[in-house]
Design a protein around this motif. Structure first.
Motif, short mmCIF file in Angstrom:
data_model
loop_
_atom_site.label_atom_id
_atom_site.label_comp_id
_atom_site.label_asym_id
_atom_site.label_seq_id
_atom_site.Cartn_x
_atom_site.Cartn_y
_atom_site.Cartn_z
N GLY A 227 8.68 -4.15 -0.26
CA GLY A 227 9.04 -3.19 0.74
C GLY A 227 9.81 -3.56 2.08
N LYS A 228 9.01 -4.89 2.43
CA LYS A 228 9.59 -5.47 3.54
C LYS A 228 11.01 -6.01 3.38
N SER A 229 11.47 -6.52 2.19
CA SER A 229 12.65 -6.83 1.68
C SER A 229 13.69 -5.41 1.88
N MET A 230 13.25 -4.60 1.81
CA MET A 230 14.05 -3.29 1.59
C MET A 230 14.17 -2.66 3.00
N GLY A 231 13.21 -3.49 3.97
CA GLY A 231 13.50 -2.87 5.40
C GLY A 231 12.44 -1.63 5.46
N LEU A 232 11.46 -1.63 4.82
CA LEU A 232 10.72 -0.36 4.85
C LEU A 232 9.23 -0.76 5.44
N TYR A 233 8.77 0.25 6.12
CA TYR A 233 7.54 0.19 6.70
C TYR A 233 6.36 0.45 5.65
N VAL A 234 5.48 -0.35 5.45
CA VAL A 234 4.48 -0.13 4.33
C VAL A 234 3.02 0.25 4.64
N ILE A 235 2.65 1.33 3.99
CA ILE A 235 1.50 1.90 4.48
C ILE A 235 0.41 1.45 2.94
N ALA A 236 -0.57 1.56 3.32
CA ALA A 236 -1.69 1.55 1.96
C ALA A 236 -2.76 2.52 2.49
N GLU A 237 -2.96 3.26 1.44
CA GLU A 237 -3.72 4.55 1.43
C GLU A 237 -5.08 4.24 0.82
N GLY A 238 -6.10 4.96 1.05
CA GLY A 238 -7.63 4.92 0.33
C GLY A 238 -8.16 3.89 0.88
N VAL A 239 -8.07 3.31 2.00
CA VAL A 239 -8.79 2.13 2.43
C VAL A 239 -10.26 2.80 2.89
N GLU A 240 -10.92 2.30 2.05
CA GLU A 240 -12.65 2.89 2.22
C GLU A 240 -13.35 1.81 2.96
N THR A 241 -13.20 0.78 2.72
CA THR A 241 -14.10 -0.38 3.35
C THR A 241 -13.30 -1.22 4.23
N LYS A 242 -14.34 -2.08 5.03
CA LYS A 242 -13.79 -3.12 6.17
C LYS A 242 -12.91 -4.23 5.34
N GLU A 243 -13.57 -4.66 4.22
CA GLU A 243 -12.86 -5.63 3.42
C GLU A 243 -11.77 -5.53 3.06
N GLN A 244 -11.43 -4.18 2.56
CA GLN A 244 -10.14 -3.70 2.05
C GLN A 244 -9.27 -3.56 3.18
N PHE A 245 -9.73 -3.25 4.32
CA PHE A 245 -8.91 -3.34 5.39
C PHE A 245 -8.61 -4.58 5.86
N GLU A 246 -9.36 -5.48 5.99
CA GLU A 246 -9.32 -6.71 6.70
C GLU A 246 -8.00 -7.65 5.53
N LEU A 247 -8.30 -7.28 4.15
CA LEU A 247 -7.44 -7.97 3.39
C LEU A 247 -6.00 -7.44 3.45
N LEU A 248 -5.83 -6.11 3.52
CA LEU A 248 -4.68 -5.52 3.68
C LEU A 248 -3.68 -5.81 4.91
N LYS A 249 -4.43 -6.20 5.98
CA LYS A 249 -3.95 -6.50 7.32
C LYS A 249 -3.54 -7.88 7.02
N GLU A 250 -4.39 -8.58 6.61
CA GLU A 250 -3.87 -10.02 6.17
C GLU A 250 -2.80 -10.34 5.39
N MET A 251 -2.67 -9.35 4.62
CA MET A 251 -1.38 -9.37 3.44
C MET A 251 -0.41 -8.83 4.41
N GLY A 252 -0.44 -8.04 5.42
CA GLY A 252 1.06 -7.68 6.00
C GLY A 252 1.25 -6.30 6.00
N VAL A 253 0.44 -5.38 5.62
CA VAL A 253 0.77 -4.03 5.63
C VAL A 253 1.06 -3.62 7.14
N ASP A 254 1.79 -2.52 7.27
CA ASP A 254 2.30 -1.94 8.78
C ASP A 254 1.14 -0.96 8.86
N ALA A 255 0.58 -0.17 8.16
CA ALA A 255 -0.32 0.68 8.40
C ALA A 255 -1.45 0.95 7.38
#
Ligand code: C2E
Ligand code: CA
Ligand code: CA
Ligand code: CA
Length: 273
Positions: A227-255
């Motif tokens: 997504g990033k290499s295509m210049g796109l804004y990357v969103i992750a959906e279905g985030v239900e836990t703090k652990e998922q949130f922290e990991l996704l943030k660390e992995m560099g999602v935009d939202a």
């Protein structure tokens, strides 16, 4: 199975009967429900990581019937696509979303409203005109609205070029497109360059298994990098836990979006500081 004069008559199970019955009732009651304004729109926030703000709310249709109970969009949308009322539903949701965008705009909250659209809406031509008409009628700035399309959106349609063309025109007018349920389709790479999308939303099945299936993490990392290499804004959906949130943030999602961030609610429940 009953044998009758050499002919086979397959009798339906009562469960099948019930399902067909419910489907028929949904079909039959839909127009009246729309006219009586029994449809509602709920909104779910999306958290932009960089700003720490809710920059987008996704509009999700809701229908509760006295007899049938709650009819989920997954049940309702396919029937509406078949009976043609998807056009009415799409217009209703878009109108509600634009009204809310204007209301928030007047409160100094430049928030984007994200509206799901079905391929049927685009294939039954003039989608572009219907959208611009609604925005013009309400006076909503085009950059406040984005449309979510699913990954296999364009591929089923014979009028592919017409759809791409309508989308490009809408994009030129300032409407953004999000590729929803990213990772679940089959022809993404081939079409990615043709579709005028600016964001991708990684499907919630990946978020779901992020911490339980070791390979999912690499898969999601790959999707984010792509997504990033295509210049796109990357969103992750279905985030239900703090652990998922922290990991996704660390992995560099935009939202991020999901029950951990906020559940879908009616507009009056949404307050800004
Ligand atoms: P979608 O676009 O992928 O929308 C996200 C769905 O996931 C929504 O279900 C939402 O309520 C649910 N969701 C949000 N956060 C979480 C979470 O943390 N965990 C889980 N398990 N689920 C979460 P909903 O509202 O039932 O909608 C289902 C689908 O129906 C949508 O999937 C979308 O494809 C379609 N849909 C909904 N509203 C509309 C509409 O107005 N028009 C069209 N064409 N389709 C719609
Ligand atoms: Ca969506
Ligand atoms: Ca999705
Ligand atoms: Ca979905």
């Amino acid at each position: 199975v009953i044998q009758q004069g050499g002919r086979k008559i397959v009798s339906m199970s009562s469960k099948m009967h019930q399902e067909l019955n419910r489907r028929a009732m949904i079909d039959r009651k839909m127009l009246t429900a729309l006219n009586l304004k029994n449809f509602q729109v709920f909104y779910q926030p999306q958290l932009d990581i960089a700003s720490g703000q809710f920059t987008v709310f996704e509009a999700l249709v809701r229908w509760e019937d006295d007899e049938l109970g709650y009819i989920s969009p997954d049940e309702l949308i396919p029937i509406a696509e078949e009976n043609g009322l998807i056009l009415e539903i799409g217009a209703f949701v878009l109108e509600e979303a634009t009204k809310l965008a204007i209301e928030w705009d007047q409160k100094g909250q430049p928030i984007q409203l994200s509206v799901n659209s079905s391929v049927r809406e685009f294939s039954q031509s003039h989608m572009k005109d219907r959208i611009t008409d609604i925005l013009a009628a309400t006076g909503c700035p085009t950059n406040r609205i984005q449309l979510e399309i699913t990954e296999n959106f364009a591929f089923q349609a014979e009028e592919e070029q017409s759809i791409f063309h309508q989308m490009k025109e809408l994009q030129e007018q300032g409407i953004e497109f999000v590729l929803d349920d990213f990772g679940t389709g089959y022809a993404s790479f081939r079409y990615m360059q043709q579709l005028p999308i600016s964001k991708i939303k990684i499907d919630r099945i990946f978020t779901n298994s992020l911490l339980t299936h070791p390979k999912t993490q690499q898969l999601v990392e790959g999707m984010i990098q792509f997504g990033k290499s295509m210049g796109l804004y990357v969103i992750a959906e279905g985030v239900e836990t703090k652990e998922q949130f922290e990991l996704l943030k660390e992995m560099g999602v935009d939202a991020v979006q999901g029950y951990y961030i906020g559940v879908p609610v009616t507009a009056d429940k949404i307050q800004f500081e």
